[in-house]
Write a protein that holds these residues in place. Structure first.
Motif, PDB file in Angstrom:
ATOM      1  N   ASP A   1       0.948  -1.133  -0.020  1.00 13.79           N
ATOM      2  CA  ASP A   1       0.060  -0.012   0.013  1.00 13.79           C
ATOM      3  C   ASP A   1       0.854   1.205  -0.032  1.00 13.79           C
ATOM      4  O   ASP A   1       0.506   2.134  -0.732  1.00 13.79           O
ATOM      5  N   THR A   2       1.889   1.475   0.708  1.00 12.12           N
ATOM      6  CA  THR A   2       2.850   2.699   0.969  1.00 12.12           C
ATOM      7  C   THR A   2       4.230   2.451   0.471  1.00 12.12           C
ATOM      8  O   THR A   2       4.882   3.375   0.299  1.00 12.12           O
TER       9      THR A   2
ATOM     10  N   ASN B   1       0.962   7.479  -2.452  1.00 13.82           N
ATOM     11  CA  ASN B   1      -0.335   7.907  -1.698  1.00 13.82           C
ATOM     12  C   ASN B   1      -1.172   8.116  -2.934  1.00 13.82           C
ATOM     13  O   ASN B   1      -1.149   8.729  -4.164  1.00 13.82           O
TER      14      ASN B   1
ATOM     15  N   ASP C   1       6.233   6.254   0.330  1.00 12.11           N
ATOM     16  CA  ASP C   1       5.066   7.218   0.692  1.00 12.11           C
ATOM     17  C   ASP C   1       4.217   7.135  -0.587  1.00 12.11           C
ATOM     18  O   ASP C   1       3.729   8.192  -1.086  1.00 12.11           O
TER      19      ASP C   1
END
Length: 117
Positions: A42-43, A68, A66
């Motif tokens: 996810d990140t 996003n 990071d």
């Protein structure tokens, strides 16, 4: 409301739910142009096999962090090994490709990773 209208609205909601449930995502395994295998969560994205040009570390090296965004589109920071810095990129996931765009519109570079089999 008539039964026809309720049925039509229900059918529309069903198709919208199906189309958004299968939206592209960067989560998964990808193969870079240099042949390194990368696993994205996810990140962040880490190299799991092979190495990317200029990367001293192979397995476990984070090359995107990071992450996003939503629906397979967003931003991240990518490790730039030649400068040993992190630079901003835009990310766009498709069914079979992950596109990374580095730089500004007038001087951008696009990198494409293929979905791993």
């Amino acid at each position: 409301m008539s039964a026809r209208l309720i049925g039509f609205l229900s059918l529309c909601c069903f198709f919208v739910a199906i189309s958004t449930a299968h939206a592209a995502s960067w989560v998964g395994k990808w193969v870079t142009a240099k042949g390194a295998e990368v696993e994205c969560g996810d990140t962040e994205c880490k190299i799991t096999k092979g190495k990317e040009e200029g990367e001293g570390k192979a397995g476990g090296a984070v090359i995107l962090k990071d992450l996003n965004g939503k629906d397979g589109k967003g931003t991240a920071k990518m490790h730039m090994p030649k400068r040993d810095k992190w630079g901003g990129v835009t990310v766009e996931a498709g069914d079979k490709e992950l596109k990374l765009k580095i730089g500004k519109e007038d001087r951008s570079k696009e990198i494409v990773w293929k979905k791993a089999q």
